[in-house]
Design a protein around this motif. Structure first.
Motif, PDB file in Angstrom:
ATOM      1  N   GLU A 328       0.822  -1.430  -0.030  1.00 46.57           N
ATOM      2  CA  GLU A 328       0.091  -0.029  -0.114  1.00 46.57           C
ATOM      3  C   GLU A 328       0.820   1.211   0.029  1.00 46.57           C
ATOM      4  N   LEU A 331       2.273   1.870  -3.366  1.00 47.71           N
ATOM      5  CA  LEU A 331       1.254   2.264  -4.433  1.00 47.71           C
ATOM      6  C   LEU A 331       1.110   3.674  -4.085  1.00 47.71           C
ATOM      7  N   ARG A 332       0.685   3.962  -2.726  1.00 51.23           N
ATOM      8  CA  ARG A 332       0.438   5.461  -2.471  1.00 51.23           C
ATOM      9  C   ARG A 332       1.788   6.459  -2.877  1.00 51.23           C
ATOM     10  N   LYS A 333       2.920   5.872  -2.850  1.00 57.52           N
ATOM     11  CA  LYS A 333       4.149   6.494  -3.404  1.00 57.52           C
ATOM     12  C   LYS A 333       4.065   6.742  -4.866  1.00 57.52           C
ATOM     13  N   ALA A 334       3.674   5.629  -5.633  1.00 58.61           N
ATOM     14  CA  ALA A 334       3.536   5.745  -6.943  1.00 58.61           C
ATOM     15  C   ALA A 334       2.446   6.708  -7.480  1.00 58.61           C
ATOM     16  N   LEU A 335       1.275   6.999  -6.739  1.00 59.33           N
ATOM     17  CA  LEU A 335       0.345   7.607  -6.878  1.00 59.33           C
ATOM     18  C   LEU A 335       0.736   9.184  -6.715  1.00 59.33           C
ATOM     19  N   GLY A 336       1.856   9.216  -5.989  1.00 56.75           N
ATOM     20  CA  GLY A 336       2.413  10.579  -5.586  1.00 56.75           C
ATOM     21  C   GLY A 336       2.361  11.215  -4.258  1.00 56.75           C
ATOM     22  N   ALA A 337       2.183  10.120  -3.365  1.00 58.98           N
ATOM     23  CA  ALA A 337       2.560  10.617  -1.883  1.00 58.98           C
ATOM     24  C   ALA A 337       3.930  10.905  -1.634  1.00 58.98           C
ATOM     25  N   ARG A 338       4.172  11.865  -1.042  1.00 58.13           N
ATOM     26  CA  ARG A 338       5.592  12.105  -0.604  1.00 58.13           C
ATOM     27  C   ARG A 338       5.940  11.654   0.676  1.00 58.13           C
ATOM     28  N   THR A 341       4.148  12.640   3.731  1.00 54.12           N
ATOM     29  CA  THR A 341       2.567  12.113   3.621  1.00 54.12           C
ATOM     30  C   THR A 341       2.662  10.721   4.333  1.00 54.12           C
ATOM     31  N   PRO A 415       9.908   2.957  -3.290  1.00 53.01           N
ATOM     32  CA  PRO A 415       8.618   2.841  -4.005  1.00 53.01           C
ATOM     33  C   PRO A 415       8.605   1.548  -4.734  1.00 53.01           C
ATOM     34  N   ALA A 416       9.638   1.542  -5.541  1.00 53.56           N
ATOM     35  CA  ALA A 416       9.624   0.171  -6.559  1.00 53.56           C
ATOM     36  C   ALA A 416       9.856  -1.094  -5.786  1.00 53.56           C
ATOM     37  N   LEU A 419       6.374  -1.972  -4.024  1.00 57.41           N
ATOM     38  CA  LEU A 419       5.316  -2.275  -4.975  1.00 57.41           C
ATOM     39  C   LEU A 419       5.486  -3.956  -5.382  1.00 57.41           C
TER      40      LEU A 419
END
Lengths: 422, 221
Positions: A328, A331-338, A341, A415-416, A419
Motif C-alpha cells: 500500500e 502504491l501511495r508513493k506511485a500515486l504521488g504521496a511524498r 505524507t 517505492p519500486a 510495490l
C-alpha cells in the motif's frame, strides 16, 4: 504556492485520519490490546490528579471556614505539630494581650492588622439539657468581637452584646450539632443548658458548617463570654489571639507586624527566639504536602511505566502495520504521496490509537470518580478539566514518540521495491 | 533517454539490469515493451515511472532531467505526469471505487468537490459510472482493472504506464481492457505497456524488445 501546499497538507491529513480510522476499525482487538498500556497509564495519571485535586478541594473548603484573613497567636506552631516538647516550656499567653494589641493597632493608622480577639478554649467540655448529655464538646470563651474573625452565620437568635461580654453574662451561642443533639424535637433558642453545673441561656445558633478536614467540627462548639468561660473552666485553658488582617494579600507583612508587637508585649530582647507562634491556615496545607507528593510520585511512576510499555507496544504494532502494508505504501508513493505524507499517515494512526486509549482511560476514571462520590461522599476526589487536557496531551505525545520510528521507516521505503512486496 | 544504465550490486557481481539504453517516446506513442523475465523491462518501467532513478545516464521527461530531482519532486512528477496501471490492480480494499480513483487528486491538493466530480467522470469514461460506490471486493477482475485505469487517468498524465495490465485477467477480459487502452490512445494519450504476451503487443503501434538489459529490436507496426 504556499496556499496550494497548505491545501495539499490539509487534504492529505484528512485522508490520513480516515485511513487511520478504517485501520483501527478493521483491527479492533489488536488496536484495543495495543492501547491497553495507554489506558492504564491515563487511568493512573488521572486517578492521581483526581485524588490530589480532591485533597486540595477538601482543604480549601475547610480553610475557608477558618477565614483567609485571620492569623492566630498561640503557644505552639501548627506547621511543626507533634513536636510538643519544643513548646512545653513556653509561658502561657494571656487574654489581656488582645487589648494591648488593639491599643497598638489603634495608634498606628497604617497597620496591616484590624482587630485582635482573645479566645480561651477546651475540647473537653460537656453540655447537658435535662436527661440529654453531650461529651467532647468544643467550648470557647471570647468577646463580642469574635464574629469579625470567624466565618459562619447564625441561623437563629443573636451573638452576645458588648454589655454581655463585659459583664460575663451566662449566655451562649451554640453550633448546629449541639442544637440538634440536645434539642431534637424542640427549638433550642432561649433554653438553658448546663455546662459543668453552670446554667447558660442559649441566645443564638450557628448555621451548619460541616467538618474541618473531616476531623473537627465547627458545629460542635459552644461560644460564651470570656468571663463566663473562666468562671466555668478557670484561667488555665488554651489561649489563642485571633487577629484579623486588613488585606489578605499582605499577610506576610501583617505577620511581621504582629510578631514585632508580640515581642514588645512579651518584652523579648532582639536576637532571642520568640516564645510564641503566629499561625495561619497555610501551615495546614504544608502538612499535607508529603502525602500529596507521595501520591504524585507513585502516580507518575505507574503512569511512566505503563506508558513506556504502552509506547513499545504501539511501536511494535505500527512496525507490523508498516510491514503488512508495504505494498500500500508503494502504491501511495506511485500515486504521488511524498515521504512526509506517508510519515504523517502512520503517525496519525499511532496517535489515534493512543488518543482512543486516553479517552477510554479518562472515561474509566470519570466513572470511578462518580462511583466514589456516590458510595463514599466524604472521600476527597475531584475531577478537573486540566486533567482531561493533560491526559490527552500525554496520549498524543506517547503516540508521536511511539509512532515516529515506524513512520520514518515507512516513509523511507523504496517505492519500486515496496510495490513488488508480497 | 540517453545511455541509460542501471546497475545493481549483488554480492561481488554487478548486475547490469539496463545497459546503455537509448529511447525516445513521443507524444501519443502507443508502445509495448517486451522481453523475457530478467530482460530488464521492470527496471526500465520503474525508471520511466520515476519510481527509481538510473545509475547513470539521462532521463528527460517533458524536458526535465529526472535523474537530478529529489524525492519530493519525484513524487510530484509521479502524481502529475505518470498514470500507473498494475498487474495486481493495487486498489485499496477498504475504499470504494470513487475514493480509490480520487486518491492521486488528494496528493495533488485538489478540492473535495472537484475531486469527486473528476473521479466520477473518469469512472464513467471506463464504463463504470454505475459502480462508483462499490468496493473492490464487489467487482470482477476486469472491473477492478478498469477502476485502476480510471485512477491512472485522473490527473491527465503525460504517460500512462501499464505493467502487465492483463496478466491476471482471462482472455476475453484482457481484450476488453486492451480496447480501453486503444480508445485512450485514440484520444491522444501516450501509453507504454509492459507485457510478455505477443497478442497483447499486437494492439500497440510500436514494440520494443529487451534482452539482457539491451534493446533487441524497436519496430513500428
Amino acid at each position: 504556492m504556499m496556499k496550494q501546499t497548505f491545501r495539499q497538507f490539509r487534504y492529505e491529513t484528512t485522508e490520513s485520519f480516515k485511513m487511520a480510522f478504517f485501520q483501527i476499525k478493521a483491527n479492533k482487538i489488536r488496536s484495543f490490546l495495543t492501547a491497553l498500556g495507554v489506558i492504564i497509564g491515563i487511568v493512573a495519571i488521572t486517578m492521581m490528579g483526581t485524588a490530589i485535586n480532591g485533597i486540595d478541594r477538601g482543604f480549601d473548603k475547610s480553610l475557608a471556614m477558618l477565614g483567609y484573613d485571620v492569623i492566630y497567636v498561640q503557644k505552639s506552631s501548627w506547621s511543626t505539630m507533634g513536636q510538643w516538647w519544643r513548646y512545653r516550656n513556653r509561658p502561657d499567653l494571656k487574654t489581656e494581650y488582645a487589648d494591648q494589641l488593639n491599643r497598638i493597632i489603634a495608634d498606628n493608622p497604617r497597620s496591616e492588622l484590624s482587630i485582635a480577639v482573645p479566645q480561651m478554649s477546651t475540647y473537653q467540655a460537656s453540655a447537658k439539657y435535662r436527661e440529654r448529655n453531650l461529651e467532647q464538646v468544643f467550648s470557647l470563651g471570647t468577646t463580642n468581637n469574635y464574629l469579625q474573625t470567624a466565618s459562619g452565620n447564625l441561623s437563629a437568635g443573636r451573638f452576645f452584646t458588648p454589655g454581655e461580654s463585659a459583664s460575663s453574662a451566662m449566655v451562649c451561642v451554640i453550633g448546629d450539632d449541639i442544637a440538634v443533639g440536645l434539642f431534637p424535637d424542640e427549638p433550642a433558642l432561649g433554653k438553658s443548658i448546663q455546662i459543668k453545673n453552670h446554667n447558660f441561656r442559649i441566645i443564638g445558633i450557628f448555621r451548619k458548617q460541616g467538618k474541618f478536614l473531616g476531623l473537627f467540627s465547627f458545629d460542635n462548639q459552644i461560644i460564651m463570654p470570656l468571663g463566663a468561660f473562666e468562671r466555668v473552666y478557670g484561667k488555665n485553658m488554651f489561649i489563642t489571639m485571633r487577629v484579623k488582617i486588613k488585606h489578605q494579600e499582605h499577610i506576610e507583612e501583617a505577620k511581621e507586624e504582629l510578631l514585632g508587637m508580640m515581642r514588645r508585649i512579651r518584652r523579648i530582647p532582639p536576637g532571642r527566639e520568640e516564645d510564641f507562634s503566629i499561625n495561619e491556615q497555610k501551615a495546614f496545607k504544608s502538612q499535607l504536602d508529603p502525602i500529596k507528593n507521595g501520591i504524585a510520585i507513585a502516580g507518575i511512576f505507574i503512569t511512566g511505566m505503563s506508558l513506556f510499555v504502552g509506547a513499545i507496544g504501539i511501536m511494535n504494532i505500527t512496525f507490523v502495520s508498516v510491514k503488512e502494508r508495504t505494498k500500500e505504501i508503494g502504491l501511495r508513493k506511485a500515486l504521488g504521496a511524498r515521504r512526509q505524507t506517508i510519515l504523517l499517515q502512520f503517525l496519525i494512526e499511532s496517535v489515534m490509537i493512543c488518543l482512543i486509549g486516553g479517552v477510554i482511560g479518562l472515561a474509566i476514571t470519570l466513572i470511578t470518580t462518580f462511583a466514589i462520590e456516590i458510595i463514599v461522599p466524604d472521600f476527597p476526589v475531584q475531577f478537573s478539566p486540566d486533567l482531561v487536557f493533560a491526559s490527552l496531551a500525554v496520549s498524543v505525545i506517547t503516540g508521536i514518540i511511539s509512532g515516529l520510528a515506524p513512520a520514518v521507516t515507512a516513509s523511507k521505503l523504496d517505492p519500486a521495491d515496496s510495490l513488488r512486496y508480497e | 533517454m540517453q545511455s541509460l544504465c542501471k546497475f545493481y550490486e549483488m554480492g561481488d557481481q554487478i548486475v547490469r539490469a539496463l545497459d546503455s539504453i537509448n529511447l525516445v517516446f513521443r507524444l501519443n506513442d502507443y508502445t509495448a515493451i517486451m522481453g523475457p523475465s530478467g530482460s530488464g523491462k521492470s527496471t526500465l518501467m520503474n525508471i520511466i515511472g520515476c519510481l527509481d532513478t538510473p545509475t547513470s545516464g539521462i532521463y528527460e521527461l517533458n524536458g526535465q532531467n529526472v535523474a537530478e530531482v529529489d524525492d519530493d519532486e519525484l513524487a510530484r512528477i509521479r502524481n502529475k505526469e505518470i498514470g500507473f496501471v498494475f498487474q495486481t490492480f493495487n486498489l485499496l480494499p477498504r475504499l470504494n471505487c470513487l475514493r480509490n480513483v480520487e486518491l492521486p487528486l488528494i496528493y495533488a491538493g485538489v478540492e473535495p468537490e472537484e475531486r469527486e466530480q473528476r473521479a466520477a467522470e473518469a469512472l464513467v469514461k471506463v464504463g463504470l459510472g454505475d459502480r462508483i460506490t462499490h468496493k473492490p471486493s464487489e467487482l470482477s477482475g476486469g472491473q477492478i482493472q478498469r477502476v485502476a485505469i480510471a485512477r491512472a487517468l485522473i490527473n491527465k498524465p503525460s504517460i500512462i504506464l501499464a505493467d502487465e495490465p492483463t496478466g491476471n485477467l482471462d482472455t476475453a477480459t484482457s481484450h476488453d481492457i486492451m480496447d480501453i487502452f486503444g480508445a485512450l490512445s485514440d484520444a491522444g494519450n501516450t501509453i507504454i505497456l509492459i507485457t510478455h504476451e505477443e497478442d497483447i503487443a499486437t494492439y500497440t503501434r510500436r514494440v520494443i524488445r529487451l534482452r539482457d538489459g539491451k534493446i533487441e529490436s524497436d519496430t513500428m507496426q
